[in-house]
Design a protein around this motif. Structure first.
Motif, PDB file in Angstrom:
ATOM      1  N   GLY A  71       5.624 -17.809   2.075  1.00 49.86           N
ATOM      2  CA  GLY A  71       4.254 -18.267   1.835  1.00 49.86           C
ATOM      3  C   GLY A  71       3.335 -17.940   3.007  1.00 49.86           C
ATOM      4  N   ILE A  72       2.194 -18.618   3.023  1.00 50.89           N
ATOM      5  CA  ILE A  72       1.160 -18.308   4.025  1.00 50.89           C
ATOM      6  C   ILE A  72       1.682 -18.524   5.449  1.00 50.89           C
ATOM      7  CG2 ILE A  72      -1.146 -18.934   4.869  1.00 50.89           C
ATOM      8  CD1 ILE A  72      -1.869 -19.769   2.031  1.00 50.89           C
ATOM      9  N   ILE A  73       2.287 -19.687   5.693  1.00 50.10           N
ATOM     10  CA  ILE A  73       2.708 -20.008   7.071  1.00 50.10           C
ATOM     11  C   ILE A  73       3.786 -19.023   7.526  1.00 50.10           C
ATOM     12  CG2 ILE A  73       3.749 -21.789   8.548  1.00 50.10           C
ATOM     13  CD1 ILE A  73       2.381 -23.891   6.746  1.00 50.10           C
ATOM     14  N   ALA A  74       4.732 -18.716   6.623  1.00 53.48           N
ATOM     15  CA  ALA A  74       5.808 -17.766   6.956  1.00 53.48           C
ATOM     16  C   ALA A  74       5.213 -16.405   7.334  1.00 53.48           C
ATOM     17  CB  ALA A  74       6.749 -17.615   5.765  1.00 53.48           C
ATOM     18  N   CYS A  75       4.244 -15.951   6.537  1.00 55.61           N
ATOM     19  CA  CYS A  75       3.700 -14.601   6.783  1.00 55.61           C
ATOM     20  C   CYS A  75       2.815 -14.567   8.025  1.00 55.61           C
ATOM     21  CB  CYS A  75       2.929 -14.123   5.543  1.00 55.61           C
ATOM     22  SG  CYS A  75       4.054 -13.774   4.187  1.00 55.61           S
ATOM     23  N   GLU A  76       1.984 -15.602   8.198  1.00 50.39           N
ATOM     24  CA  GLU A  76       1.126 -15.618   9.395  1.00 50.39           C
ATOM     25  C   GLU A  76       1.981 -15.642  10.666  1.00 50.39           C
ATOM     26  OE1 GLU A  76      -2.964 -17.846   7.813  1.00 50.39           O
ATOM     27  OE2 GLU A  76      -1.721 -18.854   9.288  1.00 50.39           O
ATOM     28  N   LEU A  77       2.956 -16.556  10.706  1.00 49.76           N
ATOM     29  CA  LEU A  77       3.765 -16.689  11.927  1.00 49.76           C
ATOM     30  C   LEU A  77       4.705 -15.495  12.100  1.00 49.76           C
ATOM     31  CD1 LEU A  77       4.645 -20.514  11.897  1.00 49.76           C
ATOM     32  CD2 LEU A  77       2.899 -19.334  13.244  1.00 49.76           C
ATOM     33  N   GLY A  78       5.264 -15.012  10.989  1.00 50.22           N
ATOM     34  CA  GLY A  78       6.192 -13.879  11.037  1.00 50.22           C
ATOM     35  C   GLY A  78       5.498 -12.640  11.579  1.00 50.22           C
ATOM     36  N   GLN A  79       4.286 -12.384  11.090  1.00 52.91           N
ATOM     37  CA  GLN A  79       3.565 -11.197  11.547  1.00 52.91           C
ATOM     38  C   GLN A  79       3.176 -11.327  13.024  1.00 52.91           C
ATOM     39  OE1 GLN A  79      -0.333 -10.408   9.944  1.00 52.91           O
ATOM     40  NE2 GLN A  79       0.262  -8.329   9.421  1.00 52.91           N
ATOM     41  N   ALA A  80       2.781 -12.552  13.431  1.00 55.15           N
ATOM     42  CA  ALA A  80       2.434 -12.758  14.848  1.00 55.15           C
ATOM     43  C   ALA A  80       3.649 -12.474  15.729  1.00 55.15           C
ATOM     44  CB  ALA A  80       1.932 -14.185  15.064  1.00 55.15           C
ATOM     45  N   MET A  81       4.804 -12.974  15.314  1.00 59.09           N
ATOM     46  CA  MET A  81       6.023 -12.743  16.102  1.00 59.09           C
ATOM     47  C   MET A  81       6.348 -11.241  16.157  1.00 59.09           C
ATOM     48  SD  MET A  81       7.320 -15.358  17.482  1.00 59.09           S
ATOM     49  CE  MET A  81       7.196 -17.110  17.524  1.00 59.09           C
ATOM     50  N   ALA A  82       6.177 -10.567  15.023  1.00 60.83           N
ATOM     51  CA  ALA A  82       6.449  -9.115  14.992  1.00 60.83           C
ATOM     52  C   ALA A  82       5.480  -8.376  15.911  1.00 60.83           C
ATOM     53  CB  ALA A  82       6.342  -8.593  13.565  1.00 60.83           C
ATOM     54  N   HIS A  83       4.218  -8.818  15.916  1.00 64.79           N
ATOM     55  CA  HIS A  83       3.239  -8.177  16.807  1.00 64.79           C
ATOM     56  C   HIS A  83       3.626  -8.358  18.270  1.00 64.79           C
ATOM     57  CE1 HIS A  83      -0.243  -8.081  13.663  1.00 64.79           C
ATOM     58  NE2 HIS A  83       0.523  -7.025  13.594  1.00 64.79           N
ATOM     59  N   LEU A  84       4.363  -9.434  18.571  1.00 65.25           N
ATOM     60  CA  LEU A  84       4.797  -9.656  19.958  1.00 65.25           C
ATOM     61  C   LEU A  84       6.108  -8.932  20.267  1.00 65.25           C
ATOM     62  CD1 LEU A  84       3.945 -13.457  20.365  1.00 65.25           C
ATOM     63  CD2 LEU A  84       2.774 -11.542  21.444  1.00 65.25           C
ATOM     64  N   GLY A  85       6.612  -8.181  19.295  1.00 62.59           N
ATOM     65  CA  GLY A  85       7.819  -7.383  19.556  1.00 62.59           C
ATOM     66  C   GLY A  85       9.109  -7.995  19.042  1.00 62.59           C
ATOM     67  N   VAL A  86       9.039  -9.117  18.338  1.00 61.84           N
ATOM     68  CA  VAL A  86      10.257  -9.737  17.796  1.00 61.84           C
ATOM     69  C   VAL A  86      10.629  -9.005  16.492  1.00 61.84           C
ATOM     70  CG1 VAL A  86      11.251 -11.891  16.892  1.00 61.84           C
ATOM     71  CG2 VAL A  86       9.589 -11.977  18.767  1.00 61.84           C
ATOM     72  N   GLU A  87      11.941  -8.799  16.288  1.00 64.37           N
ATOM     73  CA  GLU A  87      12.395  -8.155  15.049  1.00 64.37           C
ATOM     74  C   GLU A  87      12.455  -9.231  13.953  1.00 64.37           C
ATOM     75  OE1 GLU A  87      16.025  -5.898  15.777  1.00 64.37           O
ATOM     76  OE2 GLU A  87      16.489  -6.162  13.642  1.00 64.37           O
ATOM     77  N   VAL A  88      11.548  -9.131  12.990  1.00 59.47           N
ATOM     78  CA  VAL A  88      11.391 -10.234  12.022  1.00 59.47           C
ATOM     79  C   VAL A  88      11.895  -9.818  10.635  1.00 59.47           C
ATOM     80  CG1 VAL A  88       9.694 -11.685  10.824  1.00 59.47           C
ATOM     81  CG2 VAL A  88       9.406 -11.188  13.264  1.00 59.47           C
ATOM     82  N   THR A  89      12.658 -10.735  10.019  1.00 63.78           N
ATOM     83  CA  THR A  89      13.052 -10.560   8.612  1.00 63.78           C
ATOM     84  C   THR A  89      12.563 -11.791   7.852  1.00 63.78           C
ATOM     85  OG1 THR A  89      15.045  -9.382   9.261  1.00 63.78           O
ATOM     86  CG2 THR A  89      15.014 -10.281   7.026  1.00 63.78           C
TER      87      THR A  89
END
Ligand SMILES: Cc1cc2nc3c(=O)[nH]c(=O)nc-3n(C[C@H](O)[C@H](O)[C@H](O)COP(=O)(O)OP(=O)(O)OC[C@H]3O[C@@H](n4cnc5c(N)ncnc54)[C@H](O)[C@@H]3O)c2cc1C
Length: 464
Positions: free
Chosen positions: A181-199
């Motif tokens: 959902g929204i929270i998963a995608c907002e936080l997931g993308q932020a983490m990915a932008h910081l270099g974390v490998e996100v699934t």
């Protein structure tokens, strides 16, 4: 002076308490955790602070790469400390708000403040700190909390939710998010932008299934570009030891991770013995009428505790109307104070702060079809505007949904890096029940994301 007790000092409770005090009521505000509620402490503020820092970091690194990859390689290492520092900065921002929204600040507004959990013990009584306080009116604004998946045993599993993710001191290398959902995608993308490998693991074919289908496609493409893996998989079990976490899925596959974030929805905070006050509710929240009154007519409820839509601006707007409604009821001789009706989800602006942002207002295509039968959908491609061509290759569009013979605008979807800022123009058109040719009523500055939008009017006529 009538006594009002407000339970919960989040977005809805604070606005209610301040408004009611200004309107002349004797107000007591009760809060069991932090003033500011979810929005300030574990929601909007920290998530947006993280999103914008992460986006800047990502863009900076991308620019470095495109300029000179050798230079980037030598400088990325020290830069990665910025990524870890981002969460530290987020916490500093939240602390700043916490200092501003202090108990002293509340009291300085003439509101009594009690920092404790409240529960109802009667239709006009609450128990706080073993004391009973009575009220003429009460406002329940107790918000919501993370809803955890009931098919998973999480008792011995260490995981993050939005309530704990902002406490991370060192970013994990890998992060799996259950929920799409929204929270998963907002936080997931932020983490990915910081270099974390996100699934991200979700039950549906795409992310944020409640949003526009074309918007979902753009977002998924962006996710792919930044290396986020989106997998349509149902989690059935989680195994964990001190080194790693293994997520078992219903198709027999497994996903290994260093850290786990659970974002599987929100559930209203209804555990305050509402039965004692004759307030009806179910698992989705407290039942309220058009004036936010509960089944106990002296008690009102608003914000996340009454269920969807769960947004700060929705809680805040409801609180402003509720203050006038209580005032109108109390001083029924004031003729112009007619009761305000609750906003429907049609009138609630929805913005998802991903990259690009997704902003929606009014009906979506399916709702408009149900409501009006035949509808026309017109799309302004932002990526074909001169602004986008010279500035970025990011895809984006404005989708306008019209209904009826005159082409009344009944819905809009915007996908653009500043979609939330563009939305109000369309809110106004939809609220004023304007027709498609009103797009031609203003000259749009060139080269902006909306320049050329008036061509949709001709498009609409062509298809007539
Ligand atoms: C990660 C995340 C990001 C978000 N981002 C956005 C966004 O960008 N834009 C947006 O519009 N919305 C966003 N939201 C939603 C927004 O935070 C909520 O809709 C909003 O906070 C709801 O306000 P509220 O007043 O209903 O509840 P809250 O702000 O949660 O306040 C409720 C308060 O009541 C207190 N309380 C509960 N029970 C009791 C009790 N029995 N006695 C005393 N006190 C009690 C709680 O401790 C809490 O402080 C986000 C939410 C999350 C989780």
């Amino acid at each position: 002076m009538a006594k009002v007790v407000v339970i919960g000092a989040g977005s809805g409770g604070l606005t209610s308490a301040i408004g009611l005090q200004k309107a002349g009521f004797d107000v007591t505000l009760i809060e069991k955790k932090q003033i500011g509620g979810d929005c300030t402490n574990v929601g909007c503020i920290p998530s947006k602070a993280l999103i914008w820092r992460a986006r800047n970091y990502f863009e900076f690194c991308t620019t470095l790469h495109s300029l000179d990859s050798g230079y980037a390689r030598t400088h990325m290492q020290p830069l990665s400390s910025f990524a870890n520092n981002a969460l530290h900065e987020v916490r500093k921002i939240v602390q700043h708000y916490q200092k501003e929204e202090s108990p002293e600040w509340v009291k300085s507004k003439g509101i009594k403040f009690i920092p404790v959990e409240a529960i109802f013990v009667g239709t006009h009584e609450l128990k706080v700190n073993n004391n009973i306080i009575d009220f003429d009116y009460a406002v329940v604004a107790t918000g919501s909390r993370p809803l955890l998946p009931d098919n998973l045993d999480l008792s011995n599993i260490s995981y993050y939710t939005n309530e704990t993710i902002f406490t991370i001191k060192k970013l994990p290398k890998k992060l799996v998010i259950i929920g799409n959902g929204i929270i998963a995608c907002e936080l997931g993308q932020a983490m990915a932008h910081l270099g974390v490998e996100v699934t991200i693991l979700g039950r549906t074919p795409s992310v944020i299934p409640q949003s526009d289908i074309d918007a979902q496609k753009v977002l998924l493409k962006h996710f792919k570009n930044v290396g986020i893996a989106y997998l349509q998989k149902e989690t059935v079990n989680i195994l964990q030891d001190e080194h790693s976490t293994l997520i078992q899925c219903s198709d027999g596959s497994t996903v290994a991770t260093e850290a786990l974030l659970i974002c599987t929805g929100r559930t209203p905070n209804v555990h305050l013995d509402l039965e004692m006050a004759s307030i009806e509710y179910d698992k989705d929240g407290i039942f309220v009428d058009q004036k936010n009154q509960t089944s106990n007519k002296s008690i009102y409820a608003l914000g996340d505790v009454i269920g969807q839509p769960m947004f700060t601006h929705y809680a805040d707007h409801s609180a402003k109307q509720l203050v006038l409604n209580i005032l109108a009821r109390h001083k029924s001789k004031i003729p112009f104070l007619q009761p305000f009706k609750r906003l429907s989800s049609f009138n609630n602006p929805r913005v998802i702060y991903t990259t690009p942002e997704i902003a929606e207002y009014g009906y979506n295509v399916e709702e408009a079809q149900q409501q009006f039968g035949k509808v026309k959908v017109l799309v302004h491609s932002i990526q074909n505007t001169d602004r986008q061509k010279i500035q970025s290759k990011e895809p984006g569009f404005i989708k306008i949904i019209t209904a009826g013979w005159f082409g009344k605008i009944v819905g809009v979807v915007i996908v653009h890096e500043h979609a939330g800022e563009i939305l109000p123009e369309f809110q106004r058109l939809i609220q004023a029940k304007k027709h498609i040719w009103h797009l031609r009523s203003i000259i749009r500055p060139y080269p902006s994301a909306t320049s050329g939008l008036d061509a949709l009017v001709l498009e609409w006529f062509k298809r007539k």
